[in-house]
Design an enzyme around this catalytic site. Structure first.
Site, short mmCIF file in Angstrom:
data_model
loop_
_atom_site.label_atom_id
_atom_site.label_comp_id
_atom_site.label_asym_id
_atom_site.label_seq_id
_atom_site.Cartn_x
_atom_site.Cartn_y
_atom_site.Cartn_z
N SER A 322 0.80 -1.23 0.00
CA SER A 322 0.00 0.00 0.00
C SER A 322 0.83 1.28 0.00
O SER A 322 0.29 2.36 -0.25
CB SER A 322 -0.93 0.00 1.20
OG SER A 322 -1.83 -1.09 1.10
N HIS A 365 -15.24 0.23 2.97
CA HIS A 365 -15.04 1.57 3.51
C HIS A 365 -16.22 2.49 3.20
O HIS A 365 -16.23 3.66 3.62
CB HIS A 365 -13.78 2.20 2.93
CG HIS A 365 -12.52 1.53 3.42
ND1 HIS A 365 -11.91 0.50 2.74
CD2 HIS A 365 -11.78 1.74 4.54
CE1 HIS A 365 -10.83 0.11 3.39
NE2 HIS A 365 -10.73 0.85 4.51
N CYS A 378 -7.66 2.31 1.41
CA CYS A 378 -8.70 1.53 0.76
C CYS A 378 -8.20 0.97 -0.57
O CYS A 378 -7.79 1.72 -1.47
CB CYS A 378 -9.93 2.41 0.52
SG CYS A 378 -11.21 1.56 -0.41
#
Lengths: 633, 368
Positions: A322, A365, A378
């Protein structure tokens, strides 16, 4: 039968004649001796004179004292200590095998004969001493000294040995030294058998400064090899010292942050590119290489499955996970395919093609914009950002930020990692790029791989407004007397024309990753300093793309690598960090706490930031007293 | 010996006397070089000893001049018997150095009887050969007595073992027999017998002596063993060059690369420091001594004096030849002193006494 004797036989021998005959004999013999003397003393003089000098003169090399290595505050990290070695000149021994036997009994060693043979195999020049036993302890030194007279050809030699004061600390950066190999000797100038040479890390890269110039002695010896007097001496030139940009205390904090885990941590000054700390675990003790590593130690290092010799900071290639979303964000914002107000809905997954790409948060989310997408990391949001961008735009911006290229740090064998593009795939696999693969790339999985130092650079670029510095760890080289020899000012590799408003937005989001509600890295927060960061949790095993496996069901080797990249403080950042913990699980829990400790140490030492060299670094304002107010959770 | 005859002083052979002292002086210089440790070290006692021996030797040399050499004929056999006794004593109670017994400890000095034995052998052979040889010269049957006279001391010396002295004794005997009038055919037979005896001699040699012979044939076969001495000596001599390294500057000797540097290899010490020029000077001195000796032999008043002069000259010559041949690598290493130069009381005093006898023979040709 009558036998007629000659007249000579009949006459009485006359003494005078016989004396004359003797004189002839004497003359002949003495002439031969005189001729022999002429041959030796006039004809053969040159070569015999050389033999006489070879008899009495020993050339002894004085190895230069290798330069010291200091941290940025001139605290020594590497020095040189005397080591007592037993050396043998086989030509000077009376009975070599007897000498070996006595020596082995005296020193308790057993491979003296082997080492002598080895030296002979290496075509040792005549009369060159062979080191048979290093690092003698005090008892051995005394034993050798007292038995000196019974052991002609054996002597004690004091050799400077490299000593790494803190063992494994910064081992990959400092590197190690070893004896120069026969292969090296063929193409290197100024080295001789037995010399030490930098083999790895700084020791290798700065060899020419550190090594200094060897001196030499002409020593007169007697028939049993005893030193009588010094005929001539060329003093050795000690090597130059190297002052690192590394801060000893921060480095120690980084080492402690990694602890027993495998991983890497690097801290850079975003305003100069100077490396403040750089650690890779597991590490090794460079001291074991000094004076020749034992075969057992070498085998252990080479076969260790955790690869302790690998410098993970520059050689470890990992999926960025991420943390790559920062790259997506920059690419999207700069390309205007993404705005801060772009919203997507995350129901916990997304169908693309004929399968579902899941978000790490199963329950989803909900509808969210870019800020919250970064803060909460996300996946679904960034699948769509990536899909809008396309892999080639992502690759373009990743390259612009320095990913997929060597950073240019002055350490050997840096890896580039992989930033995939459609062209890359065609070249590599001869296949076209499938749009679904872009989704994996967008969350830093799939083909993407980076090194920790590259990610530290990305963090630094976000921090400093898009300037890419060459990462450097040497501040200056100083002569033994302390005078400067060479300095290493910051080097700007590239200035990215990034929109400052967009960057401010990303910094805000990264701030909330650490300090905001729903942030994934609250464990990196500091009380007085606003830390900005981004976590990453990268899959190790080849899973089905987009399918997330429950962490609890994983073995240690299958667990995710935990990433954390950060910079601080938020305004006028003074330090950028990247850390990875192999198989540590979630970046927020595995990597963020360690980074927090490093940052805490840094700001405790430098409340006003690093006193950087008089360079392009802007003057830093004081830390905001109300920094903690910005924390929102 | 009554009052000193004026003619003895008048006809004193200053040449031989001077040459002897020159050689002895070279000996002192060389011993000094071989033992020199540097300017801050005291003079080595060996130098003092050598000077003492020279002083004593001079007494013997001058004393011999006032002694009628013809009387020596009468003392020949008793003197011979005494030296044989001393040699036997060495075999029983000798003082050993370097694996061989050569010395008798007399408290003050270490007497080396083999040095006296050479002189005694010369004397006893001359005593036997002083009669005119028969027509055609001495034949084989006349060789029995001189052969035995030689064999006994040679055997005792070999027992020590001292190959060099034994070899010198054989060569001196051969020379005296030749000069004394040996039949040519007998000479040939004896020479052939000597060649055939070589394998037998080999059989009776000590291992170290054989080693020396082998290493002499190829010194580089074992450069750190037996060949070492030969090689180091050649290096010392050769490195001296034309003019030498200079007094006290020889490294081979001073740093102990040379073996037996005050005795057997003293020539290498000298040659290293004084070069080819020095070697030729030393050889020149020996040539003059030997030539003078031959001259004395040919001009002696009587056959006894002539043979005695010839024998002494042969003794000097063979020792010079063997010693220098050895130092220059042409002969195997057999320990033998360089006449008047090598360190050592026995050899120095015996040699100076011999020179005194030579002077005496020369001086007395005017007396009768």
């Amino acid at each position: 039968m009558k036998f007629r004797s000659s007249r000579k036989d009949q006459a009485v021998p006359r003494l005078e004649l016989r004396m004359a005959g003797l004189s002839v004999l004497i003359a002949v013999v003495l002439t031969i001796i005189a001729g022999r003397l002429y041959y030796l003393q006039v004809v053969q003089h040159q070569s015999l004179a050389e033999l006489a000098d070879r008899n009495r003169i020993r050339l002894r090399r004085l190895p230069a004292l290798r330069g010291l290595v200091f941290d940025r505050h001139h605290r020594p990290l590497v020095d040189t200590v005397p080591s007592f070695d037993a050396v043998v000149v086989p030509e000077d021994t009376e009975d070599l095998s007897d000498t070996i036997e006595r020596l082995e009994k005296l020193l308790g060693g057993s491979n003296i004969a082997v080492r002598l043979q080895q030296a002979e195999d290496d075509e040792r020049p005549a009369y060159e001493p062979i080191t048979v036993e290093e690092h003698l302890n005090w008892n051995q030194v005394v034993a050798l000294e007292t038995h000196q007279l019974e052991l002609p050809g054996v002597s004690l030699q004091v050799t400077p040995r490299r000593h790494y004061l803190y063992g494994e600390m910064a081992a990959h950066l400092l590197g190690y030294v070893g004896e120069v190999t026969r292969n090296d000797l063929r193409h290197l100038v100024g080295y001789e058998n037995g010399d030490q040479i930098g083999k790895f890390g700084l020791e290798r890269g700065w060899e020419n400064f550190l090594r200094g110039g060897a001196g030499g002695q002409e020593i007169e010896v007697d028939a049993v090899g005893r030193r009588l007097r010094l005929l001539r001496e060329i003093p050795e030139q000690p090597g130059d010292g190297v002052v690192l940009t590394i801060d000893f205390d921060v480095q120690q904090a980084a080492e402690q942050a990694l602890g027993p885990q495998s991983g890497a941590l690097i801290a850079i000054d975003p305003n100069t590119g100077y490396i403040i700390a750089m650690a890779s675990h597991p590490a090794f003790d460079p001291n074991i290489f000094t004076g020749g590593i034992s075969p057992a130690n070498w085998r252990r290092l080479m076969t260790d499955p955790s690869h302790p010799l690998e410098n993970r900071v520059i050689q470890g290639i990992y999926a960025p996970g991420s943390t790559f979303k920062i790259v997506d964000s920059i690419a999207g914002l700069q390309d205007h395919t993404l705005t801060p107000s772009t919203t997507y809905n995350c129901p916990g997954g997304m169908w693309y093609g004929n399968r579902e790409y899941r978000c790490w948060r199963k329950q989803g989310h909900g509808t969210l914009s870019l800020h919250r997408a970064i803060v909460e990391s996300c996946d679904v949001y960034f699948y769509q950002v990536g899909e809008r961008l396309g892999v080639d735009r992502i690759a373009e911006w990743a390259h612009a930020l320095g990913l997929g290229y060597k950073t240019g740090i002055d350490l050997a064998n840096e890896k580039t990692g992989i930033i995939p593009s459609s062209e890359w795939k065609r070249k590599r696999y001869g296949e076209r790029w499938y749009p679904a693969e872009t989704l994996s790339v967008a969350i830093g999985q799939g083909y993407v791989s980076v090194t920790p130092i590259q990610m530290a650079q990305v963090a630094a670029e976000v921090a400093n407004g898009g300037i890419r510095y060459k990462p450097q760890f040497v501040k200056e080289v100083i002569a033994p007397d302390g005078s400067p020899v060479q300095s290493y000012p910051p080097v700007v590799e590239r200035r990215l024309p990034l929109n400052p408003v967009d960057l401010d937005f990303i910094r805000d989001a990264m701030c909330d990753v650490v300090n905001g509600p729903g942030g994934t890295a609250h464990k990196a927060a500091l009380p007085n300093i606003v830390v900005c960061g981004k976590t990453g949790t990268a899959q190790v095993v080849a899973e089905k793309q987009g399918v997330r496996i429950d962490e609890k069901n994983m073995s240690a080797a299958e667990r995710d690598n935990g990433w954390f990249i950060a910079f601080a403080p938020k305004d006028h950042p003074r330090i950028a960090v990247a850390a990875i913990i192999e198989h540590g699980g979630h970046g927020g829990s595995a990597a963020a706490p360690g980074v927090r400790d490093v940052l805490e140490k840094f700001f405790a030492l430098y409340p006003a930031g690093l006193p950087t060299t008089p360079s392009a670094a802007p003057a830093h304002p004081q830390i905001q007293a109300d920094a903690s107010d910005q924390r929102e959770d | 010996m009554a009052a000193i005859d004026r003619r003895l002083v008048l006809h004193f052979d200053w040449t031989l006397f001077g040459l002897s002292l020159c050689l002895a002086a070279i000996g002192v210089v060389s011993v000094l070089s071989a033992t020199y440790q540097g300017p801050h070290h005291a003079l080595d006692p060996l130098v003092i000893h050598q000077l003492t021996w020279i002083a004593i030797g001079m007494l013997f040399m001058v004393g011999a001049v006032f002694f009628d050499y013809r009387v020596l004929g009468a003392y020949a056999y008793p003197l011979y018997a005494v030296t044989l006794g001393l040699l036997a004593a060495v075999a029983v109670a000798g003082h050993s150095t370097g694996g061989s017994r050569r010395w008798i400890n007399l408290g003050v000095i270490h007497l080396e009887p083999s040095e006296l034995a050479k002189l005694a052998l010369v004397l006893v052979l001359v005593r036997y050969l002083r009669e005119e040889p028969p027509k055609g010269g001495w034949r084989l049957q006349h060789m029995i007595v001189p052969g035995l006279l030689m064999a006994v001391p040679v055997g005792l010396v070999l027992k020590q073992p001292d190959l060099g002295t034994a070899l010198t004794m054989v060569l001196i005997t051969a020379t005296l027999l030749f000069v004394g009038g040996l039949n040519w055919r007998t000479l040939t037979v004896l020479a052939m017998a000597a060649v055939l005896a070589a394998p037998v001699a080999w059989h009776y040699m000590k291992p170290y002596q054989r080693e020396r012979l082998v290493s002499f044939l190829d010194p580089h076969s074992d450069p750190l063993g037996s060949g070492y001495h030969i090689i180091q000596s050649e290096i010392a001599i050769g490195s001296g060059g034309e003019l030498g390294k200079g007094f006290l500057k020889g490294t081979q000797a001073r740093l102990n690369f040379l073996p037996e540097q005050t005795t057997d290899f003293i020539f290498a010490v000298f040659a290293e420091e004084f070069g080819f020029a020095g070697s030729m000077l030393l050889m020149g001195l020996y040539v003059l001594v030997i030539a003078r000796g031959v001259w004395v032999a040919r001009h002696a008043r009587d056959r006894f004096g002539a043979l005695l002069a010839g024998g002494i000259t042969a003794m000097v010559f063979w020792q010079v030849a063997i010693n220098m041949g050895m130092a220059t690598g042409m002969l195997p290493v057999v320990g033998i002193p360089l006449p008047l130069v090598s360190y050592g009381g026995s050899s120095l005093i015996a040699m100076m006494a011999a020179m005194g006898v030579l002077i005496s023979i020369n001086t007395r040709r005017y007396l009768f």
